[in-house]
Scaffold this motif. Structure first.
Motif, PDB file in Angstrom:
ATOM      1  N   TRP A 161      51.668 -57.827 -11.959  1.00 10.32           N
ATOM      2  CA  TRP A 161      51.143 -58.060 -13.312  1.00 10.32           C
ATOM      3  C   TRP A 161      51.838 -59.261 -13.957  1.00 10.32           C
ATOM      4  O   TRP A 161      51.200 -60.067 -14.645  1.00 10.32           O
ATOM      5  CB  TRP A 161      51.356 -56.828 -14.178  1.00 10.32           C
ATOM      6  CG  TRP A 161      50.275 -55.811 -14.180  1.00 10.32           C
ATOM      7  CD1 TRP A 161      50.380 -54.483 -13.859  1.00 10.32           C
ATOM      8  CD2 TRP A 161      48.903 -56.000 -14.570  1.00 10.32           C
ATOM      9  NE1 TRP A 161      49.171 -53.857 -14.003  1.00 10.32           N
ATOM     10  CE2 TRP A 161      48.253 -54.760 -14.442  1.00 10.32           C
ATOM     11  CE3 TRP A 161      48.165 -57.106 -14.995  1.00 10.32           C
ATOM     12  CZ2 TRP A 161      46.895 -54.590 -14.731  1.00 10.32           C
ATOM     13  CZ3 TRP A 161      46.815 -56.939 -15.286  1.00 10.32           C
ATOM     14  CH2 TRP A 161      46.201 -55.693 -15.155  1.00 10.32           C
ATOM     15  N   SER A 171      54.605 -49.990 -15.795  1.00 11.57           N
ATOM     16  CA  SER A 171      54.361 -49.840 -14.358  1.00 11.57           C
ATOM     17  C   SER A 171      55.512 -49.065 -13.701  1.00 11.57           C
ATOM     18  O   SER A 171      55.999 -49.443 -12.638  1.00 11.57           O
ATOM     19  CB  SER A 171      54.202 -51.213 -13.695  1.00 11.57           C
ATOM     20  OG  SER A 171      53.111 -51.925 -14.235  1.00 11.57           O
ATOM     21  N   SER A 223      49.876 -48.673 -15.933  1.00 10.45           N
ATOM     22  CA  SER A 223      49.331 -48.940 -14.607  1.00 10.45           C
ATOM     23  C   SER A 223      49.079 -47.659 -13.815  1.00 10.45           C
ATOM     24  O   SER A 223      48.841 -47.726 -12.611  1.00 10.45           O
ATOM     25  CB  SER A 223      50.290 -49.839 -13.808  1.00 10.45           C
ATOM     26  OG  SER A 223      50.429 -51.095 -14.400  1.00 10.45           O
ATOM     27  N   GLN A 274      52.839 -53.863 -20.467  1.00 14.75           N
ATOM     28  CA  GLN A 274      52.246 -53.247 -19.286  1.00 14.75           C
ATOM     29  C   GLN A 274      53.293 -52.350 -18.645  1.00 14.75           C
ATOM     30  O   GLN A 274      54.285 -52.821 -18.107  1.00 14.75           O
ATOM     31  CB  GLN A 274      51.773 -54.301 -18.285  1.00 14.75           C
ATOM     32  CG  GLN A 274      51.021 -53.726 -17.090  1.00 14.75           C
ATOM     33  CD  GLN A 274      49.645 -53.180 -17.455  1.00 14.75           C
ATOM     34  OE1 GLN A 274      48.922 -53.802 -18.232  1.00 14.75           O
ATOM     35  NE2 GLN A 274      49.284 -52.028 -16.901  1.00 14.75           N
ATOM     36  N   PRO A 309      47.525 -57.245  -8.517  1.00 11.93           N
ATOM     37  CA  PRO A 309      46.585 -57.576  -9.605  1.00 11.93           C
ATOM     38  C   PRO A 309      46.319 -59.059  -9.784  1.00 11.93           C
ATOM     39  O   PRO A 309      45.306 -59.426 -10.373  1.00 11.93           O
ATOM     40  CB  PRO A 309      47.260 -56.972 -10.843  1.00 11.93           C
ATOM     41  CG  PRO A 309      48.687 -56.794 -10.478  1.00 11.93           C
ATOM     42  CD  PRO A 309      48.725 -56.552  -9.006  1.00 11.93           C
TER      43      PRO A 309
END
Length: 319
Positions: free
Chosen positions: A24, A95, A123, A93, A151
């Motif tokens: 990401w 993850s 995620s 984000q 990604p």
């Protein structure tokens, strides 16, 4: 904050710097964003930046980024605390590990230090956001943003709201992901595994059963997808595939082959989980074609193929 507009001057944060999180980070930095990378394990975070640099060099070599890779890498910085990572960020984000209790702990930690505007995407590969993100002040601003790994090479991202996610957050995430070049799928209701992994699960269920029953080897099953179904699926989905595979379209196809597919589905209703014996057999089957020592090399090969494919897809233009 006007969540319908994206301020690309604001940084974004990646929390959890394993393969998905680092992937990401590349996708965000490639789009021109400043990215703060944080992991509770400082070693993981420190390894993510050099790895990202290697991937950026490969992207540049294939013509998938126009900027020199060192310029893009310069937008990736390590944050030494969660608060440092998310302060002033437009988007986070998450993850971290695919465990409810770990994600819940992180959400409560973010809740304690975040401002009133930040949007958080998870995620998560299959755990619904309502299981770890509800009943906090940040809850309206949390949703699933599930990618395919890596990604920065495979663009699809599933957006899945929790029962408490606001419509403004969904719109922000849609606009944001499209702005960085992702292909957005809206999952309208929470369901375990979302769309992508439920489709993958159906194929894997049959693949494991075919190997278990002695119908075909792992290689021949892989070949069926790689050299057969995958050729079409690389540029169209299952519904368009069958719509084009009967003279009268999808309804004609369903009338012709619906009973066959129903019979196939019924033949698998008693399948249990993959047991130790079956896993051992499949492992042995796969190791005939790829040694465990060569897995890393083969992943690099996969990513090179994905880059080549991305180049060809870009030549085709918008769908």
């Amino acid at each position: 904050m006007n969540q319908s507009k994206i301020d690309m001057s604001k940084p974004v944060a990646v929390v959890g710097a394993g393969l998905v999180g680092a992937g990401w980070a590349i996708a965000f930095a490639r789009a021109g964003l400043s990215v703060r990378v944080y992991d509770a394990n400082a070693r993981v975070a420190s390894e993510a930046i050099p790895w990202a640099g290697e991937q950026l060099s490969a992207l540049y070599r294939h013509g998938l980024i126009a900027e020199p890779p060192e310029n893009v890498k310069a937008r990736l910085v390590i944050a030494h605390s969660l608060e440092e990572a998310i302060e002033g960020a437009a988007y986070v984000q998450e993850s971290v590990l695919e465990r409810v209790e770990i994600k819940r702990k992180l959400m409560t930690d973010i809740d304690a230090v975040s401002d009133a505007n930040i949007i958080i995407g998870s995620s998560s590969s299959g755990i619904q956001a309502s299981m770890f993100a509800n009943d906090l002040s940040i809850s309206p601003r949390v949703l699933i943003a599930h990618p395919v790994n890596p990604p920065y090479l495979v663009p699809v991202v599933e957006l899945v709201p929790s029962t408490q996610t606001s419509q403004e957050t969904i719109q922000f995430a849609d606009t944001f992901m499209q702005a960085i070049g992702q292909s957005v799928v809206h999952v309208r209701k929470e369901i375990e595994g979302f769309v992508l992994n439920r489709l993958q699960a159906a194929l894997l269920r049959e693949a494991w059963a075919l190997q278990r029953d002695g119908i075909a080897t792992c290689e021949d099953i892989d070949k069926t997808v790689r050299d057969g179904l995958g050729w079409r699926w690389s540029f169209m989905g299952p519904f368009e595939t069958i719509d084009l595979n009967a003279p009268g379209g999808v309804a004609d196809y369903a009338n012709r082959l619906g009973p066959l597919y129903h019979s196939i589905a019924r033949s698998r209703v008693d399948d249990g989980p993959w047991d130790t014996e079956l896993i051992g057999r499949v492992e042995q089957d796969r190791r005939q074609h790829l040694s465990a020592a060569d897995l890393g090399r083969r992943r690099e090969w996969r990513d090179e193929r994905l880059m080549e494919f991305a180049v060809e897809r870009s030549k085709a233009g918008p769908r």
